[in-house]
Write a protein that holds these residues in place. Structure first.
Motif, PDB file in Angstrom:
ATOM      1  N   TRP A  97       0.876  -1.028  -0.008  1.00 32.82           N
ATOM      2  CA  TRP A  97       0.086  -0.065   0.082  1.00 32.82           C
ATOM      3  C   TRP A  97       0.983   1.275  -0.136  1.00 32.82           C
ATOM      4  O   TRP A  97       1.864   1.331   0.652  1.00 32.82           O
ATOM      5  N   SER A 140      -1.149   4.062   0.306  1.00 26.76           N
ATOM      6  CA  SER A 140      -2.046   4.989   1.127  1.00 26.76           C
ATOM      7  C   SER A 140      -2.211   4.575   2.637  1.00 26.76           C
ATOM      8  O   SER A 140      -1.771   3.498   2.732  1.00 26.76           O
ATOM      9  N   ARG A 164      -6.962   5.816   5.838  1.00 29.88           N
ATOM     10  CA  ARG A 164      -7.427   6.811   4.796  1.00 29.88           C
ATOM     11  C   ARG A 164      -9.043   6.126   4.591  1.00 29.88           C
ATOM     12  O   ARG A 164      -9.129   4.940   4.439  1.00 29.88           O
ATOM     13  N   VAL A 179     -12.105   4.714   2.887  1.00 30.70           N
ATOM     14  CA  VAL A 179     -12.445   4.094   1.417  1.00 30.70           C
ATOM     15  C   VAL A 179     -13.696   4.782   0.960  1.00 30.70           C
ATOM     16  O   VAL A 179     -14.658   5.438   1.339  1.00 30.70           O
ATOM     17  N   ARG A 185     -12.225   2.169   6.096  1.00 30.74           N
ATOM     18  CA  ARG A 185     -10.903   2.487   6.203  1.00 30.74           C
ATOM     19  C   ARG A 185     -10.000   1.591   5.131  1.00 30.74           C
ATOM     20  O   ARG A 185     -10.545   0.378   5.194  1.00 30.74           O
ATOM     21  N   ARG A 186      -8.774   2.060   4.811  1.00 26.32           N
ATOM     22  CA  ARG A 186      -7.877   1.285   4.227  1.00 26.32           C
ATOM     23  C   ARG A 186      -7.433   0.005   4.771  1.00 26.32           C
ATOM     24  O   ARG A 186      -7.400  -1.105   3.815  1.00 26.32           O
ATOM     25  N   THR A 187      -7.224  -0.162   6.210  1.00 29.18           N
ATOM     26  CA  THR A 187      -6.867  -1.441   6.520  1.00 29.18           C
ATOM     27  C   THR A 187      -7.973  -2.322   6.669  1.00 29.18           C
ATOM     28  O   THR A 187      -8.059  -3.439   6.771  1.00 29.18           O
ATOM     29  N   LEU A 194      -9.648  -3.030   3.970  1.00 28.78           N
ATOM     30  CA  LEU A 194      -9.514  -3.813   2.478  1.00 28.78           C
ATOM     31  C   LEU A 194      -8.521  -4.959   2.886  1.00 28.78           C
ATOM     32  O   LEU A 194      -8.462  -5.905   1.915  1.00 28.78           O
ATOM     33  N   GLU A 218      -6.177   0.366  -4.824  1.00 32.64           N
ATOM     34  CA  GLU A 218      -6.089   1.819  -4.793  1.00 32.64           C
ATOM     35  C   GLU A 218      -6.476   2.446  -5.620  1.00 32.64           C
ATOM     36  O   GLU A 218      -7.020   3.787  -5.480  1.00 32.64           O
ATOM     37  N   TYR A 224     -10.751   2.111  -4.832  1.00 30.58           N
ATOM     38  CA  TYR A 224     -11.249   2.475  -3.505  1.00 30.58           C
ATOM     39  C   TYR A 224     -10.936   3.836  -2.981  1.00 30.58           C
ATOM     40  O   TYR A 224     -11.356   4.482  -2.081  1.00 30.58           O
ATOM     41  N   PHE A 225      -9.914   4.690  -3.773  1.00 31.47           N
ATOM     42  CA  PHE A 225      -9.624   5.915  -3.542  1.00 31.47           C
ATOM     43  C   PHE A 225      -9.412   7.032  -4.599  1.00 31.47           C
ATOM     44  O   PHE A 225      -9.239   6.396  -5.568  1.00 31.47           O
TER      45      PHE A 225
END
Length: 243
Positions: free
Chosen positions: A7, A9, A13, A15, A80-82, A84, A238, A241-242
């Motif tokens: 990652w 990100s 961060r 989502v 949040r990114r985590t 994912l 990435e 989702y962002f």
């Protein structure tokens, strides 16, 4: 792969978008899917086999942490990114399944088809069935059914809009499964060759699993894992989702 995986990100961060159903299932013989019977009780989740199936999945580089059992109803909705990096997997007798945010897409690729092809090679005698629904301003879906006799269909695109692409032969799948018009209509599946984007293709995937469908059932337990995804899966997520 470093401590942050592949990652770029940050872990906290937010989502973009939301994920609906996002699963791929391997139904091995016997194909006890008759929808006229009562709900089929699947065997308890075999943890060792669930770990092995998750670890062998094409989007997974390594299993980082076992997060314990979760209901199949408790599918992940990444915030949040985590989030994912959390997948759910199960091995319920002759049924294997995984729910992974890396299976979602917005039309740039067909990750569900790619992973289904790999599972088809590993389990040639099984039904390989997948359903993905991602929403980010508009819905994007990808659905697949691949049968042991080679019949398959793959639908991917924007329901109610273009582009929407149908691969394989849905009629061959329907015939091989022995699905009648009445069964299709009871499932809300109305085929329109002129407007394929108006068809609820996930309903055909659901029919292919029938009573053996492990997802969205309160009596079925999955095992949740925090994983390190492969570099290609992370790069795709990435972008998806962002913003």
């Amino acid at each position: 792969m470093n401590s942050n995986g592949f990652w770029t990100s940050p872990p906290d961060r937010t989502v973009r978008g939301s994920m609906g159903h996002c699963n791929l299932t391997v139904l091995q013989p016997p194909f006890d899917t008759d929808l006229r019977g009562r709900t089929h009780a699947l065997p308890p989740n075999d943890l060792a086999r669930a770990v092995a199936f998750a670890a062998s999945f094409g989007t997974v580089e390594a299993i980082v942490e076992d997060l314990g059992p979760r209901s199949a109803l408790d599918v992940p909705y990444p915030d949040r990114r985590t989030d994912l990096d959390i997948v759910q997997a199960g091995a319920w007798g002759h049924v294997l399944g995984i729910c992974d945010p890396a299976l979602a897409d917005n039309g740039n690729d067909t990750p569900l088809l790619y992973e289904a092809q790999a599972l088809r090679e590993r389990f040639p005698d099984a039904r390989v069935v997948g359903r993905v629904h991602f929403h980010a301003g508009a819905d994007h879906t990808e659905d697949i059914v691949w049968l042991p006799d080679g019949a398959m269909f793959h639908a991917s695109g924007w329901p109610g809009d273009e582009p929407f692409v149908i691969g394989g032969d849905p009629d061959a799948v329907i015939a091989s499964l022995g699905l009648t018009t009445e069964v299709l209509e009871n499932a809300g599946l109305y085929l329109d060759e002129d407007e394929p984007d108006e068809t609820e293709w996930s309903a055909l995937a659901t029919l292919a699993l029938g009573r053996a469908d492990p997802w969205n059932r309160p009596d079925v337990q999955t095992q949740a894992f925090r994983v390190g995804h492969t570099e290609s899966a992370v790069r795709a997520m990435e972008h998806l989702y962002f913003v």
